[in-house]
Design an enzyme around this catalytic site. Structure first.
Site, PDB file in Angstrom:
ATOM      1  N   ARG A  18       6.868  14.628  -3.203  1.00 20.61           N
ATOM      2  CA  ARG A  18       5.756  15.386  -2.642  1.00 20.61           C
ATOM      3  C   ARG A  18       5.424  14.847  -1.258  1.00 20.61           C
ATOM      4  O   ARG A  18       5.936  13.813  -0.834  1.00 20.61           O
ATOM      5  CB  ARG A  18       4.521  15.312  -3.548  1.00 20.61           C
ATOM      6  CG  ARG A  18       4.019  13.922  -3.825  1.00 20.61           C
ATOM      7  CD  ARG A  18       3.003  13.894  -4.956  1.00 20.61           C
ATOM      8  NE  ARG A  18       2.578  12.545  -5.287  1.00 20.61           N
ATOM      9  CZ  ARG A  18       1.501  11.940  -4.774  1.00 20.61           C
ATOM     10  NH1 ARG A  18       0.754  12.579  -3.899  1.00 20.61           N
ATOM     11  NH2 ARG A  18       1.177  10.712  -5.134  1.00 20.61           N
ATOM     12  N   GLY A  19       4.563  15.563  -0.542  1.00 20.23           N
ATOM     13  CA  GLY A  19       4.057  15.107   0.739  1.00 20.23           C
ATOM     14  C   GLY A  19       5.141  14.872   1.785  1.00 20.23           C
ATOM     15  O   GLY A  19       6.096  15.636   1.912  1.00 20.23           O
ATOM     16  N   ASP A  54       9.998   2.856 -10.236  1.00 19.06           N
ATOM     17  CA  ASP A  54       8.876   2.092  -9.722  1.00 19.06           C
ATOM     18  C   ASP A  54       9.444   1.099  -8.719  1.00 19.06           C
ATOM     19  O   ASP A  54      10.132   0.147  -9.094  1.00 19.06           O
ATOM     20  CB  ASP A  54       8.171   1.366 -10.871  1.00 19.06           C
ATOM     21  CG  ASP A  54       7.012   0.504 -10.400  1.00 19.06           C
ATOM     22  OD1 ASP A  54       6.808   0.375  -9.176  1.00 19.06           O
ATOM     23  OD2 ASP A  54       6.313  -0.061 -11.264  1.00 19.06           O
ATOM     24  N   VAL A  55       9.172   1.318  -7.434  1.00 20.75           N
ATOM     25  CA  VAL A  55       9.807   0.500  -6.393  1.00 20.75           C
ATOM     26  C   VAL A  55       9.268  -0.925  -6.362  1.00 20.75           C
ATOM     27  O   VAL A  55       9.791  -1.758  -5.605  1.00 20.75           O
ATOM     28  CB  VAL A  55       9.668   1.150  -5.002  1.00 20.75           C
ATOM     29  CG1 VAL A  55      10.490   2.429  -4.923  1.00 20.75           C
ATOM     30  CG2 VAL A  55       8.206   1.409  -4.653  1.00 20.75           C
ATOM     31  N   GLY A  84       4.606   4.594  -1.121  1.00 20.38           N
ATOM     32  CA  GLY A  84       3.532   3.672  -0.779  1.00 20.38           C
ATOM     33  C   GLY A  84       2.240   4.027  -1.499  1.00 20.38           C
ATOM     34  O   GLY A  84       2.112   5.105  -2.081  1.00 20.38           O
ATOM     35  N   TYR A 147      -3.705  -2.230   3.455  1.00 15.30           N
ATOM     36  CA  TYR A 147      -2.779  -1.172   3.860  1.00 15.30           C
ATOM     37  C   TYR A 147      -2.252  -1.423   5.279  1.00 15.30           C
ATOM     38  O   TYR A 147      -1.048  -1.326   5.539  1.00 15.30           O
ATOM     39  CB  TYR A 147      -3.497   0.173   3.779  1.00 15.30           C
ATOM     40  CG  TYR A 147      -2.648   1.368   4.112  1.00 15.30           C
ATOM     41  CD1 TYR A 147      -1.711   1.858   3.205  1.00 15.30           C
ATOM     42  CD2 TYR A 147      -2.790   2.029   5.328  1.00 15.30           C
ATOM     43  CE1 TYR A 147      -0.932   2.971   3.505  1.00 15.30           C
ATOM     44  CE2 TYR A 147      -2.024   3.139   5.641  1.00 15.30           C
ATOM     45  CZ  TYR A 147      -1.102   3.602   4.723  1.00 15.30           C
ATOM     46  OH  TYR A 147      -0.330   4.704   5.030  1.00 15.30           O
ATOM     47  N   LYS A 151       1.651  -2.087   6.463  1.00 13.51           N
ATOM     48  CA  LYS A 151       2.336  -1.187   7.386  1.00 13.51           C
ATOM     49  C   LYS A 151       2.730  -1.889   8.685  1.00 13.51           C
ATOM     50  O   LYS A 151       3.760  -1.580   9.281  1.00 13.51           O
ATOM     51  CB  LYS A 151       1.449   0.032   7.675  1.00 13.51           C
ATOM     52  CG  LYS A 151       1.236   0.935   6.456  1.00 13.51           C
ATOM     53  CD  LYS A 151       2.555   1.489   5.917  1.00 13.51           C
ATOM     54  CE  LYS A 151       2.357   2.503   4.835  1.00 13.51           C
ATOM     55  NZ  LYS A 151       3.626   3.081   4.327  1.00 13.51           N
TER      56      LYS A 151
END
Length: 241
Positions: A18-19, A54-55, A84, A147, A151
């Site tokens: 998605r996204g 699941d990363v 993420g 976050y 990043k």
């Protein structure tokens, strides 16, 4: 291995159901690549090979790559590390788990998938690695210290790998989106959306396909001499960083 004749490169997009991830997967598939995506809860639409993963789990990452390699009959040639999470909160209210789990899902997970992808790329002496960062990683954002740290960490990670892997014709680049119109932002009120877009010089949010276009460029032949770059796709929000 699939029943179809092998055509195009083998691509893996993490968080691709998605996204932004889905937009990237569709754009690369439309360009002729054989695209697989990882997902946690929602499988991808028909036409994309999906692997639940699941990363944050190294064993699941390895199993996902093995499934993609078996399905397509080769190793991953283009990796888009996009999966993420966020767990926002002001510093004094943020638990250590809130901080550590976001770094694990956003930064350490990119290490896991990149390390696994690099094995095949080094043998093939070619490859494209694209990491999805954020304008927040450069600008910062109150309530998103975890976050932003995750990043920002992707930039140092990518630039170190660009030096490490460049002699094997493997490029490593970072895309740094600004606010993007996704399911998450669709739930915001008009006032919240106005507050976000008011600080963007282009005065709007990006569409996921605008991020995907830059990812497709970095994965394509015209970007063969670009590595260690951070490409902002943020409507001017982070200019100067």
């Amino acid at each position: 291995m699939s029943d179809t004749e092998p055509t195009g490169r083998i691509v893996l997009v993490t968080g691709g159901s998605r996204g932004i991830g889905l937009a990237c997967a569709r754009r690369l598939a439309d360009g002729g690549d054989r695209v697989a995506v990882t997902y946690n809860s929602s499988p991808p639409p028909d036409g994309l090979f999906g692997v639940r993963c699941d990363v944050t789990d190294a064993a699941q990452v390895d199993a996902a790559f093995a499934a993609v390699e078996e399905h397509f009959g080769g190793t991953v040639e283009v990796l888009v590390s996009n999966a993420g999470v966020t767990k926002d909160g002001l510093l004094l209210r943020m638990t250590e788990d809130d901080f550590a789990s976001v770094l694990d899902a956003n930064l350490t997970a990119s290490y896991r998938v990149t390390k696994r992808a690099a094995k095949g790329m080094l043998k093939a002496r070619r490859g494209r690695i694209i990491l999805m960062s954020s304008v927040v990683g450069m600008l910062g954002q109150a309530g998103q210290s975890n976050y932003a740290a995750s990043k920002a960490g992707l930039v140092g990670f990518a630039r170190s790998l660009a030096r490490e892997l460049g002699s094997r014709s493997i490029t490593v680049n970072v895309v740094a989106p600004g606010p993007v119109a996704t399911d998450m932002t669709a739930a915001l009120t008009d006032d919240q959306l106005a507050a976000i877009t008011s600080v963007v010089p282009l005065a709007r949010m990006a569409e996921p396909d605008e991020i995907a276009g830059v990812v497709s460029f970095l994965a394509g032949p015209d970007a063969a001499y670009i590595t260690g770059a951070v490409i902002p796709v943020d409507g001017g929000l982070g200019m100067g960083h």
